[in-house]
Design an enzyme around this catalytic site. Sequence first.
Site, mmCIF file in Angstrom:
data_model
loop_
_atom_site.group_PDB
_atom_site.id
_atom_site.type_symbol
_atom_site.label_atom_id
_atom_site.label_comp_id
_atom_site.label_asym_id
_atom_site.label_seq_id
_atom_site.Cartn_x
_atom_site.Cartn_y
_atom_site.Cartn_z
ATOM 1 N N ASP A 1 17.591 -36.859 -10.947
ATOM 2 C CA ASP A 1 16.494 -36.107 -10.337
ATOM 3 C C ASP A 1 16.949 -35.443 -9.039
ATOM 4 O O ASP A 1 17.990 -35.783 -8.474
ATOM 5 C CB ASP A 1 15.291 -37.008 -10.066
ATOM 6 C CG ASP A 1 15.610 -38.156 -9.113
ATOM 7 O OD1 ASP A 1 16.708 -38.730 -9.220
ATOM 8 O OD2 ASP A 1 14.759 -38.472 -8.258
ATOM 9 N N GLU B 1 15.114 -41.296 -8.206
ATOM 10 C CA GLU B 1 15.831 -41.831 -7.043
ATOM 11 C C GLU B 1 15.319 -41.248 -5.743
ATOM 12 O O GLU B 1 15.386 -41.894 -4.697
ATOM 13 C CB GLU B 1 17.337 -41.543 -7.191
ATOM 14 C CG GLU B 1 18.221 -42.296 -6.195
ATOM 15 C CD GLU B 1 18.424 -41.560 -4.873
ATOM 16 O OE1 GLU B 1 18.936 -42.186 -3.920
ATOM 17 O OE2 GLU B 1 18.091 -40.366 -4.781
#
Length: 362
Positions: free
Chosen positions: A73, A131
Amino acid sequence: MDTTLDLSSDLLSLTRALCDLPSVSGDERALADAIETALSRYTHLEVLRDGDAVVARTNLGRSSRVVVAGHIDTVPIADNLPTRLVGEGAQAELWGRGTVDMKAGVAVQLALAAELNEPTRDVTWVFYDHEEVAAELNGLGRIVREHPDWVAGDFAILGEPTNGGIEGGCNGTLRAEVRLTGVAAHSARAWLGSNAIHAAGEVLRRLEAYTPREVEVDGLVYRESLNAVLVSGGMAANVIPDSCVVTVNYRFAPSASVEQASAHVRELFDGYDVEIVDAAPGARPGLDDPAAQEFTRAVLAITGGAPAAKYGWTDVARFSELGVPAVNFGPGDPLLAHKQDERCVVGQITLVHAALRDWLSA
């Protein structure tokens, strides 16, 4: 948009394909699907899936297992996609969201996962979601809780950007809210109230006077920081505010526990209502572990330099909690992470790929 990934393509093309497929935290599904599909084509890999996290591993019966992990991400796009290439050759720079944090590192992982069908160590490749947001959403944390056997190993490498060097451990991070209260009143009769925003002045003065510490841990020096990151309060332009919250972020050396860091923050703001709202422990360098020493010698023979401390929090802390020594090692300048002009030197991507390939093949 084409979501097919060719893991046999050159590293630059693979990195661009990963970056040009947006995957802001919470929107990783399309990229996770593409990664799972691409890895499933390789018979030497066992591919597992949990939510938008994908794990691929060899099962060759080697004497040791290495875990190589990276998040898929990014922070929100800031008009910096699609990617663009500036310059030529090894010094060319790939510009765009995710080039540094951390799809160049993910490209290295994917290329090696496909290429290395006979590594000298068994390898677990982890590609995980969420994350860049709150710790409780972190995909690696979810795997650790629900499938700890998926990330079991003797040594771990996190492909976070390190400028192609080795960074040991990481600082811990803590978020606290300092709450101020007052009495609401009409601003035309302010003397009938008590301004909670004004009361925050002393909190900010304590922060302004604070001197961050530098702490040596196992031979590496970690620089701490303690800062106000948000101030909120007030309900209307003609009302004396009766509440205010100063949100503080403390980055603390890995020699301290979350409990010790919390006590330090509470001590600084003695006399105030302090609530710890989010915290994650740091990780000691772990460079004295034999596996870490072997990795460090092999990589630095190619990249040069010396190990340094990781100032930001990274998921090496999760491996540390599992008792697995871990380091940060990936392409990209961490100072450019999350910036609108995020960009990665192409030569660093190939250098990190070569160093990992040689170590996993030796």
